[in-house]
Each structure stands twice: as C-alpha cells, then as structure tokens.
Write an enzyme that holds these catalytic residues in place. Structure first.
Site: not given
Ligand code: 8X3
Length: 239
Positions: A139, A153
């Site tokens: 990401s 995350y």
C-alpha cells in the site's frame, strides 16, 4: 496444463487478491487461499473462465501449520509452486493511537505481516527452483503516513517493504525476486472499515481491483533476469 506455471494467491476471495488471480489466470494453474471457502470458489470460477486451472485451498495464513498443510496439498496436486501473490490483509475500525486495542494491533500485524512471512518461508525452496517471484500487495501506507490508515496497518506495510528488500538482498543469487506493490486508494470492501467511510463520489475516482490485478500480471510477466522491485499505482485524483 501440465507445463503451466503454478501461482499461489493469498487473500484470493475478494478485492485485489481475486483480481490478481483472474488477471494472471490465462495459461496458469492458480491456487487460491483465503478464509472463506465460498468466496474462493467464486474466484475459482472466474479463474477458469479466464483460461486458468484453479485449486481452492481455504486457509488462515496466520497459522503456520495450516500454511504447511496447504503447501503440501498444492505440491501433491501440481508438484510445485513457481510464484506467489500475497494479498491477505486486514485493517480495523479502531486504528489510531488514541483508540486502538492490543488485540486488534496483533491481529493486523499477524494477518498483514506474519502470514506473509509464513507463506514465503513455506515456498522459498520451490521459488529457488523456479526462479520465482513474490508479489506483495502492499500500500501507499508503507511510506505515506496519513491520519486514517492506522498505526498497525501502516507499520505492517512498511515492514512488508523490508520483507521484499531482504528477500531480494538474500535470494537474488538463487533467482528469487520480490516486488513491493503499492496501490493508492482502491475501491474494495475494505473501505467500509474506515472511520469515515468514503461515499460513492469518492469511491468513483479510486483504483479498481482490476487495475491492481493488471499490475500484478505485468510483474509476473517479467523475464527471469528482470526484477520489478517496487511499483506504485495511483488513482489520478489522489495527490
Ligand atoms: C489505507 C488503508 O484500510 O483505510 O488506505 O483502506 S484502508
């Protein structure tokens, strides 16, 4: 399809993992892992329609014994693994320093990072034989730290970058290659977990999972002497 390349995809039941499996299906054998059997079976049908052969291997990739069993099943069906796409991922609604819980932090780190380590550990001997690739669906959050992506995350995605780079540093001599793939915002069911859920208009300008699938297929098409270390894909609207 006895000579077909064998690809193992985790997180294959939805979103980017499913899109990657389908985009890479043509002429390949594709093993599909994730926790939800019914979703994997839907992906299997899509893989078969796209010209691939599918094998459903339900799995919680955080469980090392389960990973070893799935790997053994895959090898007894198709003899080997040539490449893997790691797309299993988790985020939680409570994700800031102010409201996260230890249990949720552990769950995110286990799913996003430990599971990736366990799968790579299992397949590394196969990848050495095949000159195989590991494509890690990571990401923007690996290096762009927003208030909303979340502590665990973001930390897990940064660590995935290190996982790819250490693999390349240590395993290049064996022909193994890793790609850290970094999409910006993607319109998946993950978005429903954001503290502020994006509306239709925000989602309409995000990447589609198929955009990421195409990028995975591009990476896996690289000839043996070529490594795509990192690939960033942005929706044009995201700055
Ligand atoms: C950051 C991750 O879960 O909010 O882009 O989509 S998530």
């Amino acid at each position: 399809m006895a000579d077909a390349r064998v690809l193992w995809v985790t997180g294959a039941g939805s979103g980017m993992g499913r899109a990657a499996a389908v985009a890479c299906a043509g002429g390949r054998r594709v093993a599909l892992s994730g926790r939800r059997q019914d979703r994997l079976e839907e992906t299997a049908r899509l893989v078969e329609s796209a010209g691939g052969e599918a094998l459903v291997l339900p799995l919680d990739a955080r469980d090392g014994d389960a990973v070893a069993r799935a790997h053994a099943t895959l090898r007894s069906a198709w003899g080997r693994v040539d490449d893997v796409v790691l797309s299993a991922g988790l985020n939680t609604p409570r994700r800031t320093w102010a409201d996260q819980s230890t249990d949720e932090v552990r769950a995110v780190l286990d799913t996003n990072l430990t599971a990736a380590v366990l799968v790579v550990d299992a397949v590394l001997p196969d990848l050495r034989v095949a000159g195989g690739q590991v494509v890690v669906v990571s990401s923007y959050s690996a290096w762009r730290f927003t208030p909303y992506a979340g502590v665990a995350y973001s930390a897990s995605k940064s660590a995935l970058r290190a996982l790819c780079q250490t693999l390349n540093a240590q395993e290049a001599a064996h022909g193994v290659r890793a790609c850290h793939l970094c999409p910006g915002d993607v319109d998946t069911e993950f978005l429903a977990l954001r503290p502020q859920v994006p509306d239709e208009s925000a989602r309409s300008v995000m990447l589609r999972p198929e955009d990421v699938g195409r990028a995975v297929a591009f990476v896996l098409a690289s000839p043996p002497g070529v490594r795509v270390d990192e690939l960033v894909i942005s929706p044009v609207a995201q700055v």
